[in-house]
Scaffold this motif. Structure first.
Motif, PDB file in Angstrom:
ATOM      1  N   SER A  20       0.881  -1.377  -0.042  1.00  0.00           N
ATOM      2  CA  SER A  20      -0.192  -0.051  -0.151  1.00  0.00           C
ATOM      3  C   SER A  20       0.858   1.011   0.256  1.00  0.00           C
ATOM      4  N   LYS A  21       2.004   1.131   0.845  1.00  0.00           N
ATOM      5  CA  LYS A  21       2.804   2.142   0.707  1.00  0.00           C
ATOM      6  C   LYS A  21       3.384   2.521  -0.271  1.00  0.00           C
ATOM      7  N   THR A  22       3.960   1.702  -1.234  1.00  0.00           N
ATOM      8  CA  THR A  22       4.595   1.530  -2.388  1.00  0.00           C
ATOM      9  C   THR A  22       3.682   2.120  -3.657  1.00  0.00           C
ATOM     10  N   LEU A  23       2.332   1.700  -3.599  1.00  0.00           N
ATOM     11  CA  LEU A  23       1.320   1.978  -4.473  1.00  0.00           C
ATOM     12  C   LEU A  23       0.930   3.452  -4.394  1.00  0.00           C
ATOM     13  N   ASN A  24       1.159   3.939  -3.055  1.00  0.00           N
ATOM     14  CA  ASN A  24       0.673   5.240  -2.868  1.00  0.00           C
ATOM     15  C   ASN A  24       1.401   6.418  -3.821  1.00  0.00           C
ATOM     16  N   LYS A  25       2.677   5.880  -4.210  1.00  0.00           N
ATOM     17  CA  LYS A  25       3.393   6.704  -4.988  1.00  0.00           C
ATOM     18  C   LYS A  25       3.278   6.822  -6.517  1.00  0.00           C
ATOM     19  N   ALA A  26       2.108   5.843  -6.973  1.00  0.00           N
ATOM     20  CA  ALA A  26       1.647   5.648  -8.335  1.00  0.00           C
ATOM     21  C   ALA A  26       1.049   6.994  -8.911  1.00  0.00           C
ATOM     22  N   ASP A  27       1.503   7.321 -10.101  1.00  0.00           N
ATOM     23  CA  ASP A  27       0.671   8.452 -10.986  1.00  0.00           C
ATOM     24  C   ASP A  27      -0.461   8.005 -11.613  1.00  0.00           C
ATOM     25  N   ASN A  28      -0.609   6.681 -11.862  1.00  0.00           N
ATOM     26  CA  ASN A  28      -1.695   6.055 -12.518  1.00  0.00           C
ATOM     27  C   ASN A  28      -1.630   4.554 -12.436  1.00  0.00           C
ATOM     28  N   SER A  29      -2.516   3.813 -12.865  1.00  0.00           N
ATOM     29  CA  SER A  29      -2.598   2.487 -12.697  1.00  0.00           C
ATOM     30  C   SER A  29      -1.447   1.616 -13.328  1.00  0.00           C
ATOM     31  N   LEU A  30      -1.195   1.942 -14.501  1.00  0.00           N
ATOM     32  CA  LEU A  30       0.000   1.237 -15.176  1.00  0.00           C
ATOM     33  C   LEU A  30       1.331   1.336 -14.311  1.00  0.00           C
ATOM     34  N   HIS A  31       1.601   2.604 -13.812  1.00  0.00           N
ATOM     35  CA  HIS A  31       2.761   3.110 -12.820  1.00  0.00           C
ATOM     36  C   HIS A  31       2.665   2.200 -11.595  1.00  0.00           C
ATOM     37  N   ALA A  32       1.345   2.021 -11.036  1.00  0.00           N
ATOM     38  CA  ALA A  32       1.262   1.277  -9.874  1.00  0.00           C
ATOM     39  C   ALA A  32       1.407  -0.301 -10.276  1.00  0.00           C
ATOM     40  N   ILE A  33       1.383  -0.878 -11.272  1.00  0.00           N
ATOM     41  CA  ILE A  33       1.721  -2.121 -11.708  1.00  0.00           C
ATOM     42  C   ILE A  33       3.033  -2.140 -11.947  1.00  0.00           C
ATOM     43  N   GLU A  34       3.837  -1.140 -12.377  1.00  0.00           N
ATOM     44  CA  GLU A  34       5.411  -0.996 -12.416  1.00  0.00           C
ATOM     45  C   GLU A  34       6.035  -1.138 -11.166  1.00  0.00           C
ATOM     46  N   LEU A  35       5.448  -0.146 -10.250  1.00  0.00           N
ATOM     47  CA  LEU A  35       5.894  -0.032  -8.696  1.00  0.00           C
ATOM     48  C   LEU A  35       5.750  -1.446  -8.081  1.00  0.00           C
ATOM     49  N   LEU A  36       4.675  -2.180  -8.401  1.00  0.00           N
ATOM     50  CA  LEU A  36       4.427  -3.455  -7.952  1.00  0.00           C
ATOM     51  C   LEU A  36       5.797  -4.398  -8.068  1.00  0.00           C
ATOM     52  N   PHE A  37       6.112  -4.480  -9.531  1.00  0.00           N
ATOM     53  CA  PHE A  37       7.405  -5.288  -9.908  1.00  0.00           C
ATOM     54  C   PHE A  37       8.523  -4.722  -9.408  1.00  0.00           C
TER      55      PHE A  37
ATOM     56  N   THR B 250      14.587  -6.849 -16.942  1.00  0.00           N
ATOM     57  CA  THR B 250      14.117  -7.217 -18.132  1.00  0.00           C
ATOM     58  C   THR B 250      13.135  -8.308 -18.198  1.00  0.00           C
ATOM     59  N   ILE B 251      12.955  -9.138 -17.308  1.00  0.00           N
ATOM     60  CA  ILE B 251      11.909 -10.036 -17.050  1.00  0.00           C
ATOM     61  C   ILE B 251      10.510  -8.940 -16.660  1.00  0.00           C
ATOM     62  N   ALA B 252      10.638  -8.381 -15.832  1.00  0.00           N
ATOM     63  CA  ALA B 252       9.549  -7.432 -15.510  1.00  0.00           C
ATOM     64  C   ALA B 252       9.022  -6.431 -16.688  1.00  0.00           C
ATOM     65  N   LYS B 253      10.083  -5.729 -17.242  1.00  0.00           N
ATOM     66  CA  LYS B 253       9.794  -5.111 -18.568  1.00  0.00           C
ATOM     67  C   LYS B 253       8.880  -5.878 -19.643  1.00  0.00           C
ATOM     68  N   ILE B 254       9.287  -6.983 -19.815  1.00  0.00           N
ATOM     69  CA  ILE B 254       8.666  -7.711 -20.843  1.00  0.00           C
ATOM     70  C   ILE B 254       7.239  -8.014 -20.417  1.00  0.00           C
ATOM     71  N   ILE B 255       6.908  -8.270 -18.997  1.00  0.00           N
ATOM     72  CA  ILE B 255       5.632  -8.585 -18.553  1.00  0.00           C
ATOM     73  C   ILE B 255       4.862  -7.301 -18.807  1.00  0.00           C
ATOM     74  N   ILE B 256       5.276  -6.273 -18.392  1.00  0.00           N
ATOM     75  CA  ILE B 256       4.686  -4.922 -18.385  1.00  0.00           C
ATOM     76  C   ILE B 256       4.276  -4.383 -19.784  1.00  0.00           C
ATOM     77  N   GLN B 257       5.283  -4.815 -20.711  1.00  0.00           N
ATOM     78  CA  GLN B 257       4.994  -4.261 -22.140  1.00  0.00           C
ATOM     79  C   GLN B 257       3.907  -4.962 -22.885  1.00  0.00           C
ATOM     80  N   THR B 258       3.486  -6.170 -22.237  1.00  0.00           N
ATOM     81  CA  THR B 258       2.420  -6.983 -23.005  1.00  0.00           C
ATOM     82  C   THR B 258       1.045  -6.235 -22.511  1.00  0.00           C
ATOM     83  N   LEU B 259       0.926  -5.310 -21.378  1.00  0.00           N
ATOM     84  CA  LEU B 259      -0.167  -4.463 -21.172  1.00  0.00           C
ATOM     85  C   LEU B 259      -0.216  -3.279 -21.971  1.00  0.00           C
TER      86      LEU B 259
END
Length: 193
Positions: free
Chosen positions: A71-88, A183-192
């Motif tokens: 929750s603390k990490t995701l509070n820094k997100a600008d948008n939903s995609l950024h939240a997913i990036e922050l999660l990874f 790299t793994i995280a980037k590839i996962i996120i690029q799918t979205l």
């Protein structure tokens, strides 16, 4: 008159969680828990029930700790995609800082016990359903914001992200190369996108 607990329950749960995390449920004996917590067997049984009950309390405590951190990490997100990036990013940091390569207690529990005990199955299913629902909400908002493509439904992407996160955390036990994990995280996120 019932006995009053004269120990710090949170500290005992922390110590027991460490033992379960280090050894796994099946390899942990009651003596291991007695040694780690410095409580005698009767105190453990009276306060927590049997080994399985104590393990479930440890899992819930571990889950609560992670929910606060996430929750603390995701509070820094600008948008939903950024939240997913922050999660990874959060999980990447956890993997890199895990010098003992123990992985996630809940992920490890899934591998070890998902087909052994009804109460564990219920806990894991509830945890999974909550997390998938959370991811589905993120994806849905991301699609509304035009940050995430519409190639799949929010539920399909949530299931994909959930399984990707589980795989990412499991792979992190053996892969300690930060760049490879990024790299793994980037590839996962690029799918979205």
């Amino acid at each position: 008159m019932p006995k009053v607990e004269t120990f710090d329950k949170e500290l005992v749960l922390k110590k027991a969680t460490k033992v379960f995390h280090d050894k796994g449920y099946n390899a942990t004996s009651m003596q291991d828990l007695v040694d780690a917590t410095t409580l005698n067997r009767s105190s453990i049984y009276n306060s927590f029930g049997n080994k399985l009950d104590l393990f479930l309390e440890c899992l819930k405590s571990y889950q609560d700790t992670y929910l606060i951190k996430i929750s603390k990490t995701l509070n820094k997100a600008d948008n939903s995609l950024h939240a997913i990036e922050l999660l990874f990013d959060f999980y990447l940091k956890e993997i890199i800082e895990d010098k003992d390569d123990k992985g996630c207690l809940i992920t490890n529990c899934t591998s070890e016990m998902a087909n052994q005990e009804a109460s564990i199955i219920n806990f894991l299913s509830s945890n999974q359903n909550s997390f998938i629902g959370f991811l589905e909400d993120l994806v849905s908002k991301g699609q509304e914001e035009s940050m995430i493509n519409l190639n799949r439904t929010p539920n399909e992407y949530a299931l994909y992200l959930f399984s990707s996160i589980q795989g990412f955390r499991t792979a992190g036990i053996l892969i300690s190369n930060k760049k490879a994990l990024q790299t793994i995280a980037k590839i996962i996120i690029q799918t979205l996108i």
